[in-house]
Write a protein that holds these residues in place. Sequence first.
Motif: not given
Length: 215
Positions: A21-23, A103-113
């Motif tokens: 469902m999320v995907a 680790a080289g990630g370009r960002g992080l967002l919460l799923k509530s956004a």
Amino acid sequence: MPVEPPSTAPVRVLLVEDHDMVAQALELALERSPGLTVVGRSRSRESATTDAARLRPDVVVLDRRLPDGDGVAAIGELAALGSRVLVLTGDATPAVAARVAEAGGRGLLLKSAPLNVLESAVQRVAAGEVVFDAGLLPGVLERLSGRTRGGATLTAREQETLQLLAEGASTEEIGDRLGVTRNTTRNHVQRVLEKLGARSKLEAVAFARRDGLLD
């Protein structure tokens, strides 16, 4: 005959999410955004690296909690394949966000956004920006600043560039504020990173704060 401007290829996105469902919601949101196309979906950390090697996405939207472990552990492999990684998670701490950055990630967002925030984040990451949830960014900078090295000397224009980076300005916004081209802006940013010994804009701001280069 008038010459048509060259077409811009859409940003190719790989979704790594094990909940159907999320995907589906993420795919619908991203596909409706001009300039983005979802080229595949992976359901595990292992399949993410296999699929990324095959599909060569520009951006991987990576769930943090996957059936075969923490998604953050896959960032290095995905980045080595040439993809920029944006992590999605239901909850996070500054320590987790710092792990993503290290680790080289370009960002992080919460799923509530909101979904429109995700769309914008994917486009910004594809363009080379670093995008972290605003509530986590101060903690990320504080943790990353512990690894700084002092002694950098910046020109006046580089100091202006650094100040705008600290305000969260994008490359385009920095260019507009300074009245210079995008390529010139990128050169300024790159010199700031090199002088501070930083691997990303986020690290550069953290290092500069620790070194007293920012108010």
